[in-house]
Write a protein that holds these residues in place. Sequence first.
Motif: not given
Length: 193
Positions: A118, A109, A91-92, A120, A113, A88, A4, A116, A97
């Motif tokens: 998210l 990924s 993604m934010q 999952a 996620s 990333e 990341s 960051n 995710y």
Amino acid sequence: MNISFTSNEKPTAFLPLSFVFVGRFTPQKNIFKSLDFIYELKKLGKQVSFDLYGRDDGSLADLKEYVIELNISDVVTFRGSLLPTEIEIEMQKYNFYLQTSLVEGMAISVFQSIKNGLFAVVTPVGEIKNYTRDYQNACYVDVDNIQETTQKFLDVVSQKNNDLLKVGLLVNKKDYPQFDELFFSTLKGINFE
């Protein structure tokens, strides 16, 4: 290894129900089950969106056809590939995710996620099961029972459970040193002259 590259984490949010996928459009990713999950949420009257980023490895035409068949074209968007430095950041913009893979390795990924911020929604395959826990930083998908998974997801992210979740935290974090720390600590003892 932790790959990341962002240090900022977005604040945890469970609304809107905005989902993202970043990867290849291939049978191993089992994206049809992700689309079934989105269909179930929409059928329950939930306002949902699902954006998929990636390259076509042979499944995109069938996936687009399935989206039309499920009547979810208004909430599903297929987008092109992202550069590694863009993933990333993009993604934010989402809260969840979604990945229903049959098999995985590291699942970079998914890892990114979580790092960051998210939540999952994933199948616990490959390395995923080592850095996630159901009902903590993830909701595990049962690909054989998407309706049950949908109800479970709604329960997990309901307001009464929000404080119990550990969104953005990796299980076994110590097992995933930051790439630059690992790389440069390895180089310390090497003489390049």
